[in-house]
Scaffold this active site. Structure first.
Site, short mmCIF file in Angstrom:
data_model
loop_
_atom_site.label_atom_id
_atom_site.label_comp_id
_atom_site.label_asym_id
_atom_site.label_seq_id
_atom_site.Cartn_x
_atom_site.Cartn_y
_atom_site.Cartn_z
N SER A 203 36.59 28.00 60.12
CA SER A 203 36.45 29.02 61.43
C SER A 203 36.56 30.26 60.61
O SER A 203 35.74 31.34 61.67
CB SER A 203 38.39 29.08 61.87
OG SER A 203 39.36 29.38 60.95
N LYS B 55 28.96 18.16 53.61
CA LYS B 55 28.17 18.95 55.25
C LYS B 55 26.86 19.16 54.61
O LYS B 55 25.93 19.33 56.13
CB LYS B 55 29.44 19.33 56.03
CG LYS B 55 30.59 19.20 56.11
CD LYS B 55 31.34 19.83 57.10
CE LYS B 55 32.73 19.76 57.43
NZ LYS B 55 33.59 20.45 58.32
N ILE C 29 35.15 37.51 50.12
CA ILE C 29 35.90 38.26 51.61
C ILE C 29 37.55 38.16 50.88
O ILE C 29 38.44 38.53 51.84
CB ILE C 29 35.63 38.33 52.36
CG1 ILE C 29 34.15 38.40 53.04
CG2 ILE C 29 36.41 38.27 53.98
CD1 ILE C 29 34.02 39.52 53.06
N THR C 30 37.41 37.06 50.62
CA THR C 30 38.54 35.78 50.40
C THR C 30 40.34 37.05 49.36
O THR C 30 39.97 37.48 49.21
CB THR C 30 38.43 34.57 49.80
OG1 THR C 30 37.34 34.11 49.77
CG2 THR C 30 40.01 33.92 49.56
N TYR D 297 36.66 51.91 57.75
CA TYR D 297 36.72 52.27 58.96
C TYR D 297 36.62 53.47 59.63
O TYR D 297 36.37 53.82 60.30
CB TYR D 297 37.30 50.74 60.58
CG TYR D 297 37.57 49.48 59.95
CD1 TYR D 297 36.21 49.24 58.52
CD2 TYR D 297 37.56 48.39 59.84
CE1 TYR D 297 36.39 48.17 58.29
CE2 TYR D 297 37.43 46.73 59.13
CZ TYR D 297 37.10 46.67 58.86
OH TYR D 297 37.18 45.11 58.39
N GLU E 19 42.79 54.49 46.18
CA GLU E 19 44.54 54.06 46.44
C GLU E 19 45.56 54.49 45.56
O GLU E 19 44.71 54.23 44.37
CB GLU E 19 44.55 52.13 46.96
CG GLU E 19 44.69 52.30 48.39
CD GLU E 19 44.29 51.09 48.59
OE1 GLU E 19 43.45 50.29 49.48
OE2 GLU E 19 44.73 49.47 48.06
N HIS F 19 48.05 45.46 49.54
CA HIS F 19 47.06 45.35 48.21
C HIS F 19 47.86 45.34 47.22
O HIS F 19 48.79 45.80 46.59
CB HIS F 19 46.30 46.31 47.89
CG HIS F 19 45.58 46.45 49.08
ND1 HIS F 19 45.03 47.38 49.51
CD2 HIS F 19 45.01 45.08 50.43
CE1 HIS F 19 44.23 47.27 50.66
NE2 HIS F 19 43.99 46.28 50.77
#
Lengths: 293, 397
Positions: free
Chosen positions: A19, A43, A96-97, A159, A209, A247
């Site tokens: 998804s 697949k 991305i995981t 962002y 950070e 995080h």
């Protein structure tokens, strides 16, 4: 020009039919990214989003000539996917995981480093070269082609910086979310070096950070080598020691990794450090005006 | 996830690491029974150590670790320590209530040589992406203190991920610590087994402080701290079951059940944000506006009415909260949906007694501001981060 990715990047999606993979792959295609296919073991031979699905990354690279892979597979299988991509000869991996066990990443990092493969992430929003290629999960529309390079450990905070830069009438050459985990493929330093060499980047915004020492390491290099103005911000000035702030990498251990220490080192190295995240874009604009004047 | 000392020692023992033997007890009766069974060939001269089990260091200095020279003294010490509010430099001034104690053998017995304490730990060196072993002859001291006062006394050894820890590395550390003879041989086995435990249990930190060379040259773990990588708990069901909810903040536990990432802090302005980095940056904005953050709260990628409502409920349980700042950067999440979620959650909760500032930026931000402003609720909206900071400042005046 830009760094890492551009309109010629041929992108493969690992975890293509899941998804997350499906949703973000279609967003990337809509943005204009050259998504050439995907991999979902079992697949192979089918089609998804009008693109071919392969059983292995090796098959996919042979058939499509892909040179970038973006990984959306679940945490338990992500390190395996990273190593498969490196073994297949992909030059850049974007993971991305979120939530990959640290031990898996220690092994995977060694594996890709030995093969000279670059990785961004894990636990990151990805990379975007505005107007050319979006290889990640960031909202494309806030970006604007331009000459500011942005790198950050976080997603939404990146962002925020992008949005401020755009609102100042500037744009971005490339934006890189390097990820919030303790072990990441590319550090602040790795990306700063690329921006420094990129003729189409005039200024660099480096967002860090609490936790670790990667920002300090990058700052020391910037002091001696960077030819471009750098604006810095460190999130977590109010975070208490010993607590994990979302995080996995954002934890202050044993007196090192505090925001105050990072900001002190960055300032000492000639970086213009802003205390408030609301001042990032404006400060960059002022710095560039000074350079021009 | 943090383990208690007794859990950490049991884990180490299962990897063949010699430990100071002991039994956990939740009551004074259990403590006495534990003491009776600790020495199978008791002569009546054996000593014990009664150790409070909480997730914080500095227990000894806080009065949570006591020597007992008889079973009767075990009973006395156990009744003193169980239920006490133990204050250490890591617990904060309110301290932590002791629910369990460890009854352990005294291992500082006299013998052929002097017992000596050492420091040993394994953790990840993030900059190198490799595990690092740190050792020191300054046992019993905090490693931070050693690093500051005697940095030359810290021995460091990095482990190659591909091949794991090698015996020569164990020897290097042993020689550097000045160990000899039987103690040296025992140490090399000790450290190799601890490294195995670290890797196989997916630990992110193991600290043995002190590690003791006994008077008869045994090497044993007198204390044990282990943190397990939360991301890897799915493959360690046994370890995951060791979690002790008593050691966690009840609000944080509740938030976790709603899939919210919440950390309770001591300030007066609550906040609700999407994304960990932006959440920390929002806490910083609150401070710069003259407030103090009351919490860290990351609602993650799916900021909808339910998550916002759960977030409100958790923040409002903290009586110190005087204002709430919601800061959402809508990328994939649409701001107008989040705004409707905020309005809905507000109505479901009823009267929220503190001012709320909602800053929604990103997809459909203008529409979102309109929804908030026309809702008739006592909610102020902002689009630019600077304006949100100004509104927080005004709310606190």
């Amino acid at each position: 020009m830009s760094i890492l990715v551009n309109k010629n990047s041929k992108v493969l999606v690992q975890g293509f039919t899941g998804s997350e993979g499906s949703f973000h792959a279609s967003q990337m295609i809509e943005y204009g990214t050259q998504v050439v296919g995907g991999v979902t073991p079992g697949k192979g031979g089918s089609t998804h989003l009008d693109r071919p699905v392969f059983n292995t990354v090796e098959d996919a690279v042979k058939a499509t000539g892909a040179n970038v892979s973006i990984i959306f597979v679940p945490p338990a299988f992500a390190a395996d996917a990273i190593m498969e991509a490196a073994d297949a000869g992909v030059q850049l991996i974007v993971t991305i995981t979120e939530g990959i066990p640290v031990k898996d990443m220690v092994y995977a990092k060694q594996y890709i480093t030995e093969r000279g493969v670059r990785m961004i992430g894990p636990n990151c929003p990805g990379i975007i070269t505005p107007g050319e290629a979006k290889i990640g999960i960031m909202p494309g529309f806030i970006h604007n082609p331009g000459r500011i390079g942005i790198l950050s450990r976080s997603g939404t905070l990146t962002y925020e910086a992008v949005d401020q830069v755009t609102k100042q009438g500037m744009g971005q050459s490339t934006c890189v979310g390097i990820g919030g985990d303790p072990v990441i493929g590319s550090t602040h330093l790795d990306i700063v070096k690329l921006f420094n060499e990129d003729p189409n980047t005039d200024g660099i915004i480096m967002i860090g950070e609490i936790g670790g020492t990667n920002e300090e390491i990058a700052a020391e290099w910037i002091k001696d080598h960077c030819k471009k103005p750098v604006v810095g911000f460190i999130a977590g000035q109010t975070a208490p020691p010993g607590r994990r702030m979302g995080h996995a990498g954002a934890i202050i251990a044993g007196g090192s990794g505090t925001a105050a220490e990072k900001m002190r080192v960055m300032e000492a190295c000639g970086i213009t450090v802003v205390k408030s995240p609301a001042d990032i874009g404006e400060t960059m604009a002022q710095l560039l005006n000074k350079v021009k004047a | 996830m943090k383990l208690h000392e007794h859990q950490a020692k049991d884990l180490l023992k299962s990897y063949g690491v010699p430990i100071q033997e002991g039994t956990v007890a939740f009551s004074v009766d259990e403590a006495v029974n534990a003491a009776r069974t600790l020495y199978p060939n008791a002569t009546g001269k054996e000593w014990f150590v009664v150790k409070a089990q909480i997730h914080a260091g500095g227990r000894g200095k806080g009065g949570g670790v006591k020597l007992a020279k008889s079973i009767q003294e075990v009973e006395e010490r156990a009744s003193q320590i169980l239920g006490m509010q133990l204050v250490t430099h890591q617990t904060g001034p309110e301290g932590k209530k002791v629910h369990r104690i460890l009854i352990a053998q005294d291992v500082y017995y006299p013998g052929a040589s002097e017992p000596k304490e050492y420091y040993l730990s394994i953790t990840l060196d993030r900059a190198k992406g490799k595990n690092i072993i740190m050792a020191s002859t300054e046992g019993g001291m905090d490693i931070e203190e050693v690093a500051e006062k005697h940095p030359e006394k810290i021995i460091r050894e990095w482990i190659d991920p591909a091949v794991g820890m090698q015996p020569f590395q164990a020897r290097k550390i042993g020689f550097a610590m000045g160990l000899e003879g039987e103690a040296f041989k025992n140490f090399t086995r000790f450290i190799l087994n601890i490294y195995k435990a670290y890797i196989e249990s997916d630990a992110s930190m193991i600290e043995v402080n002190p590690m003791l060379k006994t008077s008869d040259d045994k090497i044993i773990a007198v204390d044990g701290k282990i943190d397990i990588d939360d991301n890897a708990l799915y493959r360690h069901k046994d370890t995951a079951a060791m979690r002790d909810i008593n050691e966690e903040d009840p609000l944080e536990v509740e938030a976790g059940e709603s899939n919210l990432n919440y950390v309770k802090l001591d300030g007066n302005v609550g906040c609700m944000v999407n994304g960990a980095g932006l959440a920390m940056a929002t806490m910083d904005i609150i401070k710069l506006s003259g407030g103090e953050p009351a919490n860290f709260l990351d609602v993650g990628g799916g900021a909808n009415a339910t998550t916002v409502e759960n977030g409100f409920r958790i923040i409002l349980k903290d009586p110190n909260v005087k204002a709430i700042l919601i800061n959402i950067f809508g990328g994939i999440v649409r701001c107008d949906r989040v705004a409707n979620g905020v309005v809905e959650a507000y109505k479901n909760i009823g009267n929220i007694p503190v001012p709320i500032i909602v800053r929604l930026q990103g997809t459909n931000a203008e529409e979102a501001a309109r929804i908030i402003n026309e809702s008739g609720l006592k909610v102020k909206s902002a689009v630019v981060l600077k304006d949100a900071a100004q509104l927080v400042k005004e709310a606190l005046q």
